[in-house]
Motif scaffolding. Structure first.
Motif, PDB file in Angstrom:
ATOM      1  N   LEU A 137       0.745  -0.929  -0.497  1.00 13.57           N
ATOM      2  CA  LEU A 137      -0.094  -0.181  -0.278  1.00 13.57           C
ATOM      3  C   LEU A 137       0.962   1.513  -0.168  1.00 13.57           C
ATOM      4  CD1 LEU A 137      -3.013  -1.735   3.100  1.00 13.57           C
ATOM      5  CD2 LEU A 137      -3.143  -0.469  -0.135  1.00 13.57           C
ATOM      6  N   PHE A 138       1.875   1.228   0.700  1.00 12.16           N
ATOM      7  CA  PHE A 138       3.288   2.216   0.613  1.00 12.16           C
ATOM      8  C   PHE A 138       3.378   2.327  -0.272  1.00 12.16           C
ATOM      9  CE2 PHE A 138       7.460   4.034   1.840  1.00 12.16           C
ATOM     10  CZ  PHE A 138       7.164   4.961   2.843  1.00 12.16           C
ATOM     11  N   GLU A 139       3.596   2.010  -0.735  1.00 16.31           N
ATOM     12  CA  GLU A 139       4.556   1.144  -2.826  1.00 16.31           C
ATOM     13  C   GLU A 139       3.603   2.181  -3.559  1.00 16.31           C
ATOM     14  OE1 GLU A 139       8.446   1.909  -3.511  1.00 16.31           O
ATOM     15  OE2 GLU A 139       7.747   2.509  -1.509  1.00 16.31           O
ATOM     16  N   GLY A 140       2.044   1.885  -3.602  1.00 21.38           N
ATOM     17  CA  GLY A 140       0.125   1.924  -4.535  1.00 21.38           C
ATOM     18  C   GLY A 140       0.345   2.839  -4.200  1.00 21.38           C
ATOM     19  N   ILE A 141       0.835   3.849  -3.302  1.00 19.76           N
ATOM     20  CA  ILE A 141       0.327   5.618  -2.667  1.00 19.76           C
ATOM     21  C   ILE A 141       1.481   5.636  -4.083  1.00 19.76           C
ATOM     22  CG2 ILE A 141       0.703   7.576  -1.621  1.00 19.76           C
ATOM     23  CD1 ILE A 141       0.103   5.745   0.337  1.00 19.76           C
ATOM     24  N   ALA A 161       9.419  16.480 -12.239  1.00 22.45           N
ATOM     25  CA  ALA A 161       8.922  16.553 -10.755  1.00 22.45           C
ATOM     26  C   ALA A 161       8.585  14.815 -10.516  1.00 22.45           C
ATOM     27  CB  ALA A 161       8.576  17.848 -10.548  1.00 22.45           C
ATOM     28  N   SER A 162       7.637  15.023 -11.656  1.00 19.85           N
ATOM     29  CA  SER A 162       7.565  13.860 -11.071  1.00 19.85           C
ATOM     30  C   SER A 162       7.755  12.198 -10.631  1.00 19.85           C
ATOM     31  CB  SER A 162       5.988  13.132 -12.149  1.00 19.85           C
ATOM     32  OG  SER A 162       6.370  13.056 -13.759  1.00 19.85           O
ATOM     33  N   TYR A 163       8.918  12.134 -11.804  1.00 22.84           N
ATOM     34  CA  TYR A 163      10.313  11.033 -12.152  1.00 22.84           C
ATOM     35  C   TYR A 163      11.021  11.210 -10.619  1.00 22.84           C
ATOM     36  CZ  TYR A 163       8.528   9.360 -16.264  1.00 22.84           C
ATOM     37  OH  TYR A 163       8.262   8.216 -17.170  1.00 22.84           O
ATOM     38  N   TYR A 164      11.046  12.630 -10.359  1.00 28.59           N
ATOM     39  CA  TYR A 164      12.412  13.021  -8.834  1.00 28.59           C
ATOM     40  C   TYR A 164      11.021  12.506  -7.791  1.00 28.59           C
ATOM     41  CZ  TYR A 164      15.828  15.983 -10.032  1.00 28.59           C
ATOM     42  OH  TYR A 164      17.144  16.936 -10.147  1.00 28.59           O
ATOM     43  N   PHE A 165       9.679  12.344  -7.937  1.00 30.36           N
ATOM     44  CA  PHE A 165       8.957  11.832  -6.910  1.00 30.36           C
ATOM     45  C   PHE A 165       9.426  10.458  -6.873  1.00 30.36           C
ATOM     46  CE2 PHE A 165       5.147  10.381  -5.391  1.00 30.36           C
ATOM     47  CZ  PHE A 165       4.684  11.102  -4.459  1.00 30.36           C
ATOM     48  N   PHE A 166       8.452   9.998  -7.826  1.00 28.46           N
ATOM     49  CA  PHE A 166       8.895   8.414  -8.426  1.00 28.46           C
ATOM     50  C   PHE A 166      10.402   7.780  -7.777  1.00 28.46           C
ATOM     51  CE2 PHE A 166       8.369   4.489  -9.762  1.00 28.46           C
ATOM     52  CZ  PHE A 166       7.566   3.878  -9.811  1.00 28.46           C
ATOM     53  N   TYR A 168      13.439   9.112  -6.288  1.00 32.95           N
ATOM     54  CA  TYR A 168      13.307   9.122  -4.769  1.00 32.95           C
ATOM     55  C   TYR A 168      12.360   8.588  -4.144  1.00 32.95           C
ATOM     56  CZ  TYR A 168      17.114  12.405  -4.902  1.00 32.95           C
ATOM     57  OH  TYR A 168      18.106  13.723  -4.790  1.00 32.95           O
ATOM     58  N   THR A 169      11.545   8.030  -3.455  1.00 35.29           N
ATOM     59  CA  THR A 169      10.538   7.199  -2.738  1.00 35.29           C
ATOM     60  C   THR A 169      10.510   5.584  -3.121  1.00 35.29           C
ATOM     61  OG1 THR A 169       8.336   7.679  -4.666  1.00 35.29           O
ATOM     62  CG2 THR A 169       9.156   9.232  -2.283  1.00 35.29           C
ATOM     63  N   PHE A 170      10.607   5.270  -4.398  1.00 33.48           N
ATOM     64  CA  PHE A 170      10.872   3.969  -4.743  1.00 33.48           C
ATOM     65  C   PHE A 170      12.096   3.237  -4.345  1.00 33.48           C
ATOM     66  CE2 PHE A 170      11.053   0.699  -7.580  1.00 33.48           C
ATOM     67  CZ  PHE A 170      10.514  -0.349  -7.670  1.00 33.48           C
ATOM     68  N   ILE A 171      13.450   4.454  -4.725  1.00 36.34           N
ATOM     69  CA  ILE A 171      14.510   3.457  -4.139  1.00 36.34           C
ATOM     70  C   ILE A 171      14.784   3.358  -2.842  1.00 36.34           C
ATOM     71  CG2 ILE A 171      16.809   3.965  -4.634  1.00 36.34           C
ATOM     72  CD1 ILE A 171      16.348   5.015  -7.711  1.00 36.34           C
ATOM     73  N   GLY A 172      13.836   4.781  -2.256  1.00 34.03           N
ATOM     74  CA  GLY A 172      14.537   4.598  -0.492  1.00 34.03           C
ATOM     75  C   GLY A 172      13.593   3.155  -0.127  1.00 34.03           C
ATOM     76  N   SER A 173      12.744   2.412  -1.006  1.00 33.24           N
ATOM     77  CA  SER A 173      11.668   2.116  -0.300  1.00 33.24           C
ATOM     78  C   SER A 173      11.888   0.504  -0.949  1.00 33.24           C
ATOM     79  CB  SER A 173      10.276   1.957  -1.278  1.00 33.24           C
ATOM     80  OG  SER A 173       9.903   3.648  -0.985  1.00 33.24           O
ATOM     81  N   VAL A 174      13.298   0.456  -1.769  1.00 28.77           N
ATOM     82  CA  VAL A 174      14.015  -0.852  -1.967  1.00 28.77           C
ATOM     83  C   VAL A 174      14.258  -1.421  -0.762  1.00 28.77           C
ATOM     84  CG1 VAL A 174      15.278  -2.926  -3.169  1.00 28.77           C
ATOM     85  CG2 VAL A 174      14.367  -0.887  -4.664  1.00 28.77           C
ATOM     86  N   PHE A 175      15.279  -0.397   0.405  1.00 31.30           N
ATOM     87  CA  PHE A 175      15.721  -0.749   1.371  1.00 31.30           C
ATOM     88  C   PHE A 175      14.773  -1.168   3.070  1.00 31.30           C
ATOM     89  CE2 PHE A 175      18.354   1.839  -0.534  1.00 31.30           C
ATOM     90  CZ  PHE A 175      19.956   1.410  -0.529  1.00 31.30           C
ATOM     91  N   MET A 176      13.599  -0.733   2.541  1.00 27.83           N
ATOM     92  CA  MET A 176      12.528  -1.130   3.503  1.00 27.83           C
ATOM     93  C   MET A 176      11.915  -2.750   3.508  1.00 27.83           C
ATOM     94  SD  MET A 176       8.693  -0.470   3.912  1.00 27.83           S
ATOM     95  CE  MET A 176       8.443   1.736   4.715  1.00 27.83           C
ATOM     96  N   LEU A 177      11.950  -3.228   1.630  1.00 24.88           N
ATOM     97  CA  LEU A 177      11.787  -4.958   1.106  1.00 24.88           C
ATOM     98  C   LEU A 177      12.480  -5.513   1.452  1.00 24.88           C
ATOM     99  CD1 LEU A 177       9.673  -6.267   0.165  1.00 24.88           C
ATOM    100  CD2 LEU A 177      10.529  -5.756  -2.164  1.00 24.88           C
TER     101      LEU A 177
END
Length: 483
Positions: A137-141, A161-166, A168-177
């Motif tokens: 759900l965190f990534e689906g947002i 800007a949309s790619y910046y947002f996507f 940055y947050t997506f690569i960081g979330s890989v570490f959470m996974l």
């Protein structure tokens, strides 16, 4: 009631899909009605909340059929921490629809669907009790927000800007996974309540904490992971900025409170000095950077970096009052920053510029706007009787209890925030009317109805903070491992 909170946005999405595309007024009214139904359901859920610290309204959902022996059912529930984030999400969604009523000119149906779908995902994020479910759900947002910024943004750099947002947050979330997989490998479960009781090695906690920290720090965002935030805010439409500042930035703080303390107490204590240092850096650097900005949206974006620094300062202060202050300040910032983004967008829609130098004397040509803007600016500067004052005051108390030096440096943030907030209002609203602006129409009824609930809640919670604090404190005592 929790099932109803989930079902209503889905019904709204299905209803919007069925409606014809050419009837834009009916589409907007339908989206507004279903978002208001969801808001009503969240308030009723809060009314049925007994105020205890335990999870309530627990619902079981088999989200991966056939893999129950491996992952098990995902549980959804609310407590004193998550219930107010649900209400904040449900409150800001109809406000986003109202404030975008005339500004979105194309693909209106898709825009409304993105808003309702994001509301559904946020409800899931704040109520799920499974790490894998939280991650999904965190990534689906990211998907609906990526589309909102990239398609309905206001300027040419919106795709960048949309790619910046996507990314940055997506690569960081890989570490959470990776951290979630590591926890599952040792404990054999991703259930939140089971993980709270499971024993975990101290060294393993350090690595898992770093994985969660990188993902959540980008979402807050903490310096030096904040580069994407000003760009995304500047290019996003007003609804994107409101949701981004009002709710999405809170996912980082919510993740720290929900997962870092209960699951990884030793690692949280070990890394607390580092995070406190980064928080002080965010408060001072973010405030000083805000002072030199010339774009209205960038000013509010960088001030958000400073305010969220106070949030993490409270979270990692090792005190109950610090956690309560962090939650209260996140809710207060969600109201104040959202209202400020709406206020500066009202100027942009009239004069098509966000540069401060072109504005002057708006209190003369737009008196009602000048009153509302003054109220919001003072709330952003944490004036007494505003909810920001309560949150920042308790955060500073927790910071001084943790360290006198930390508390003293954090206090500079309140001084600097008063400086750039009042200086901004002085440049925009006072003085002789600008020669660059020929006509300034004051806010209309729809715009007033959009801002008034936020202004009302800002001072209601500032005068009666126990409405939130009494409910939050019971759940925080259960979360805090050092209580």
């Amino acid at each position: 009631m929790l099932e109803l909170v989930f079902i209503l946005p889905l019904i709204g999405i299905i209803y919007l899909i069925i409606l014809p595309r050419d009837n834009t007024v009916k589409l907007k009214k339908a989206a507004l009605e279903w978002s208001l139904f969801t808001l009503t359901a969240t308030i009723l859920l809060w009314a049925s909340f007994d105020g205890g610290g335990q999870f309530q309204a627990i619902k079981k959902f088999e989200w991966i059929p056939g893999l129950e022996p491996v992952f098990g059912p995902a549980l959804f529930a609310v407590d004193g921490i998550s219930i107010f984030f649900l209400i904040l999400t449900a409150l800001l969604t109809p406000i986003c629809i109202l404030i975008s009523w005339n500004s979105i000119k194309f693909l209106i149906k898709e825009f409304l669907l993105c808003l309702l779908f994001m509301e559904f995902l946020l409800i899931g994020v704040f109520s799920v009790l499974d790490l894998v479910g939280f991650y999904i759900l965190f990534e689906g947002i990211l998907i609906p927000m990526f589309l909102i910024i990239g398609i309905w943004g206001s300027r040419e750099e919106k795709v960048q800007a949309s790619y910046y947002f996507f990314f940055y947050t997506f690569i960081g979330s890989v570490f959470m996974l990776l951290a979630i997989f590591t926890l599952y490998g040792q404990t054999g479960t991703t259930d939140y309540q089971a993980l709270c009781c499971a024993s975990k090695d101290a060294e393993l906690q350090y690595w898992v904490f770093l994985g969660f920290f990188l993902s959540l720090a980008i979402k807050i965002p903490k310096i030096p992971f904040h580069i994407w935030l000003p760009q995304a805010h500047v290019e996003a439409p007003v609804a994107g900025s409101v949701i981004l500042a009002g709710v999405l930035l809170k996912l980082g703080g919510y993740g720290f409170i929900r997962f870092s303390w209960p699951l990884l107490p030793e690692a949280s204590e070990f890394f607390a000095p580092l995070i406190q240092t980064l928080s002080i850096l965010a408060i001072i650097y973010g405030s000083l950077t805000t002072c030199r900005q010339v774009d209205l949206k960038r000013i509010i974006a960088y001030s958000s970096v400073a305010h969220m620094g106070l949030v993490t300062l409270g979270i990692f202060s090792h005190t109950i009052q610090g956690l309560v202050a962090a939650i209260f300040l996140m809710l207060a910032h969600g109201l104040v920053s959202s209202a400020l983004f709406i206020a500066v967008t009202l100027l942009y829609e009239r004069h098509h510029t966000r540069l401060v130098k072109y504005y002057r004397g708006m209190a003369i040509t737009m008196p009602l706007y000048g009153i509302l803007m003054l109220t919001l600016v003072l709330a952003n500067a944490s004036i007494p009787l505003s909810c920001n004052f309560i949150g920042e005051f308790i955060s500073l108390l927790a910071a001084f209890e943790y360290s006198f030096i930390i508390g003293l440096l954090a206090s500079l943030g309140m001084v600097l925030s008063a400086g750039y907030s009042i200086y901004l209002y002085n440049r925009i609203c006072f003085g002789f009317p600008s020669r660059y602006l020929y006509f300034s129409r004051d806010i209309n009824r729809r715009e007033f109805y959009t801002l008034f609930p936020l202004v009302f809640l800002i001072f209601l919670l500032g005068v009666f903070p126990f409405i939130i604090i009494d409910v939050v404190q019971s759940s925080v005592i259960r979360v805090e491992p050092y209580a």
